[in-house]
Each structure stands twice: as C-alpha cells, then as structure tokens.
Enzyme design. Structure first.
Site, PDB file in Angstrom:
ATOM      1  N   HIS A  97       0.845  -1.206   0.000  1.00 21.25           N
ATOM      2  CA  HIS A  97       0.000   0.000   0.000  1.00 21.25           C
ATOM      3  C   HIS A  97       0.872   1.245   0.000  1.00 21.25           C
ATOM      4  O   HIS A  97       2.063   1.221   0.355  1.00 21.25           O
ATOM      5  CB  HIS A  97      -0.912   0.002   1.221  1.00 21.25           C
ATOM      6  CG  HIS A  97      -0.163  -0.043   2.530  1.00 21.25           C
ATOM      7  ND1 HIS A  97       0.496   1.042   3.056  1.00 21.25           N
ATOM      8  CD2 HIS A  97       0.038  -1.059   3.403  1.00 21.25           C
ATOM      9  CE1 HIS A  97       1.065   0.721   4.190  1.00 21.25           C
ATOM     10  NE2 HIS A  97       0.816  -0.559   4.429  1.00 21.25           N
ATOM     11  N   ASP A 379       3.916  -4.597   3.724  1.00 21.61           N
ATOM     12  CA  ASP A 379       5.337  -4.915   3.766  1.00 21.61           C
ATOM     13  C   ASP A 379       5.565  -6.348   4.240  1.00 21.61           C
ATOM     14  O   ASP A 379       6.481  -7.031   3.769  1.00 21.61           O
ATOM     15  CB  ASP A 379       6.091  -3.913   4.658  1.00 21.61           C
ATOM     16  CG  ASP A 379       5.485  -3.768   6.049  1.00 21.61           C
ATOM     17  OD1 ASP A 379       4.504  -4.444   6.366  1.00 21.61           O
ATOM     18  OD2 ASP A 379       6.020  -2.949   6.838  1.00 21.61           O
TER      19      ASP A 379
END
Length: 481
Positions: A97, A379
């Site tokens: 994102h 992540d």
C-alpha cells in the site's frame, strides 16, 4: 590619485566577494534562509534533501528518504523490456500500500496533523487525482467480497485516521498504474480494449489502505474502468495464504527470528540510551515508549516534513531518529546473515507463489483468464516473497513498492515460455536463487518458466533442509524441527 586607486581596489574586492557568495549559494555549498509556501526559515519544519546518488556508506537519512518514496518525476523502469520476437502473455503484480498515517502514537504527544482528504491544489499532485475521486464516488456497481464492501473507496478525513492512506499514497499508486498502462497496455497490448472481468484477478486484505491503493493503481492502469467488470477478492491473511495458513513450522521459524531481533536490540546500548532519553522527554517508562513503536510515527513525520514532537522536557529530534533507523538497517543486515527469516519466508510465501505459478502455467497453455493479476498487500507480504525468491539484498519494501512477475512467449519457439522478475522497476531476474546460474549458459535475457515452476514445486522445500518433505503440508508439519 592614491585614494581613488584604493577605492577602486576595495570596490573590486567587494564585487569579487559578492560573486563568490552567490556562487556558493547557487551550488548549495552554504545555507540560505528563505521562505517557502509562506513558512519562514525560523519554522521548525525541516527541508528534505533529495536522494540523488547513493552514499558510499549506509546513511539512515538516505534510506528513510527511499522508504518514503515521495512522488516526483516519472521514474525509469525496466518493465516490459524484451527482444522483439517475445510476446507478453501475463503480468502478476504485488504491491505494498502507499504512504499511510501511523499505526501508533508516541505516548503523551499530539498526533501529527496530516490531512487525508484528496485536494487538487496540494502536493503531491497527479493529473488524474480529481478524476479518480469522481470515479470512486460511482463505485456502487462493483463486486467486493465481504467485508470490502463496507470500506471507503478513497481516503477522506481532514485529520487522518490511524493507518489511513494519504494523498501521497494515492498519488504513488496512480503513478504506478499509469506507468504499467504505458508499458503493458499501450506498448504490449496485454488486454484488449473490450477486456472482460475474467481477464483480471484482483485481491486485497481487509484494510482500507490496501483496497484504496489497489483501486488507485487500477485507475491509473485502466482509467474510467467499468465498475461492473471489477471484482475484488478479500484475503484475510497478510501472507495471502488462503486456505493454507495453518503452518506450525513456519510459526516456529518466526519465533526464532523474533528472538534474534530481541537479542540484537539488547546488544545495542546506544539504542537503549536513545529510548531512555525519548521516554524522559515524553515522561513515560522506557518499556511503554518502546512498545509504542515510535519509529512508525517518526517515519510519518519525516516523510511529510513535519517536526518531531516537543514537551516541556525537550524535543525528540533527528539524532533519535537516526539511531533507531540505523538499528533497523543493522537488523536487516543480520537477518540476511542468520537466515532464520529465510525459513519463515519460504513457508510464508509458498501459497501465493504457488498460486501465481499455477496461473502462469494456465496462461502458457493458451488460456486467457487472469492475464493481469494484482495483489494489494503489506510490507509483511512482500518481504517474505522477496526473501523466498532469493532476493536477499533487496531493500525492505518502501511505500507503494511493486514486485512484478512477467510471463513471455518466444514467437520463434511458441512452446517456450520465460519469466522476468522486477522490483521497483529494476530487473532482478538473475539475482533470484532459481535463475542465478542460467545466464552462464544462455544468451536469453529471461529465465525459463520451468525454473520457477521447479523452484516453487520442489526446490523451496529442499532449501528448507527438510529431508523427505516434498510438499507444503509435510514441510509445515514435520517433526523434530
């Protein structure tokens, strides 16, 4: 006459000094106090340097700037590069994102004042920003798996909520989408103009920041797309493991990796002193400050050029930030050396890589479904995938990071298919563990699809050192680990 000569000499010297001063300022060798956007030089706002060239030694500020990934000029990328006799068959995109508001607050400090509405005259800006907002307001006809249908399609709070995507995050993925559009649609015609729902595969976790990031990239890729053709699948796990999430051995690897992180932190006396000083400033126990993960809020302030918080006891400052960021970099270096994380990564990434390989095999057989796949993730999704592929030197996923797997067909030998792996626009195909040696005995600038298939179906388990484990279930449940 003598007076006149001295006067002329002094005048010449003054002119020379003025020229030297202006030259030094022009080349940024001396600081210049200026006002920018109505903010005086006495403001506590920091001026962010540009990461132009990589420093010779590890620099925490340079690394932090790369992590922020502030949108600027269009980047150069290697996506879509292939010899003219190769045809692009399918593309598989994994993204983190975009820029977000912190998930944590530094105790007893004011939240950073960041506006999460999308405003056309505010930087960073993208030409499609207003059209994106307008198009998102018409999204009622789309198909979203529960609970995605209850999430907002774009950020819209004057003061960001915790973890909310920012305007920077939207612009990052509008840029990503436009870049991929120019390469994959305009150049390689991956999708026809009348593309259908089954030619896309869209999946996201249940966070608004991942859904909105995916939509921003999709809008940049397919501007003004037909909402009735859009179907977003929901993935409950950040590992995108679908129905294969139960893996006890993976969890044991993770526990060992977390233990390594803990021991490294104990050895770093400078880090501990830094936490103690920050805890003194905000007047909380050191343990409470550390548990609040202050680097998360500090990175947000750094990326948005907002000053660090102050109290009557002093200010959290750049030196605190540099110490914590340097420790993060050292942690990543030791993680690569100890390789405990690799075991976690191989098992954590196997389900999503196995799904991708199966999709590639179907495309290689001539099926035209799901030729563009998009996983909008975190992540903690991309990091294990990178490690599992053998890309151990890859930087930790920045905001709006993208990892892309391309499938190509050799028109001169239609039965042969090859893959390319790209991370943030850089071709890393021959850095992967399954294709490092291929370049030595082949002139092709790609890796055979068979190498990737063999790696996912067999060699990932061999790399775990699990004797007798030839499949994911056995590797996850082997005894005596």
């Amino acid at each position: 006459m003598l007076f006149r000569s001295r006067f002329l000499l002094l005048l010449a010297l003054a002119g020379l000094l003025a020229f030297v001063s202006l030259s030094l300022q022009f080349f940024h060798l001396t600081p210049v106090s200026t006002a920018k956007n109505g903010v005086s030089s006495k403001s506590r706002k920091r001026v962010m340097p540009e990461p132009v060239t990589e420093p010779p030694v590890t620099d925490p500020i340079y690394e932090a700037l790369l992590y922020c990934n502030i949108p600027s000029v269009a980047e150069r990328s290697m996506e879509g590069h292939a010899p003219h006799h190769f045809k692009l068959v399918s593309v598989h995109v994994f993204i983190r994102h975009g820029d977000r508001y912190p998930l944590y607050v530094i105790p007893k400090t004011k939240r950073p004042e960041i506006d999460c509405t999308l405003v056309a005259n505010r930087k960073p800006y993208h030409p499609k920003l207003e059209a994106f907002v307008s198009h998102m307001s018409k999204g009622s006809g789309a198909s979203f798996e529960s609970p995605l249908h209850s999430l907002p399609l774009y950020p819209n709070h004057p003061l960001c909520e915790m973890g909310e995507l920012t305007q920077t995050g939207v612009v990052q993925h509008l840029q990503n989408g436009q870049l991929l559009r120019d390469i994959y649609l305009k150049k390689h015609k991956l999708l026809p103009s009348d593309w259908s729902t089954d030619q896309l595969y869209l999946e996201t976790t249940g966070k608004s920041r991942t859904l909105q990031s995916g939509l921003a990239l999709l809008y940049g890729f397919l501007p003004d797309f037909d909402w009735k053709k859009i179907h977003f699948r929901h993935q409950p796990s950040a590992l995108f493991c679908s129905g294969n999430c139960f893996c006890p051995v993976r969890n044991q690897y993770l526990e060992k990796e977390q233990r390594r992180q803990y021991l490294l932190r104990l050895k770093n006396s400078q880090l501990e002193r830094t936490y103690e000083d920050m805890a003194r400033i905000v007047d909380v126990p050191t343990k409470q400050l550390r548990a609040a993960n202050p680097i998360d809020s500090m990175l947000c302030r750094f990326c948005h050029n907002v000053s660090f918080p102050c109290t009557r006891n002093g200010c959290i400052d750049m030196e605190h930030f540099k110490v914590i960021k340097t420790h993060q970099i050292e942690d990543e270096r030791e993680r690569r050396e100890k390789k405990l994380y690799l075991g976690y990564a191989l098992l954590g990434a196997h389900p999503i890589l196995n799904q991708t390989v199966s999709r590639m095999q179907r495309a290689a057989e001539g099926r035209r479904e799901e030729v563009f796949a998009l996983y909008s993730a975190h992540d903690v999704t991309l990091s294990p995938v990178l490690s599992a592929l053998g890309l151990m030197e890859a930087r930790f996923p920045r905001f709006a990071a993208r990892l892309i797997l391309e499938l190509w067909q050799d028109r001169e030998k239609p039965s042969e298919h090859s893959v390319r792996i790209l991370y943030n626009g850089v071709d890393v195909t021959f850095h992967t563990s399954f294709c490092q040696d291929h370049r030595k005995h082949s002139s092709k600038p790609m890796c055979p699809l068979e190498n990737l298939v063999r790696f996912v179906k067999r060699d990932m388990f061999v790399a775990l050192g699990s004797s007798g484990s030839t499949n994911y279930y056995d590797a996850c449940h082997r005894e005596g680990f």
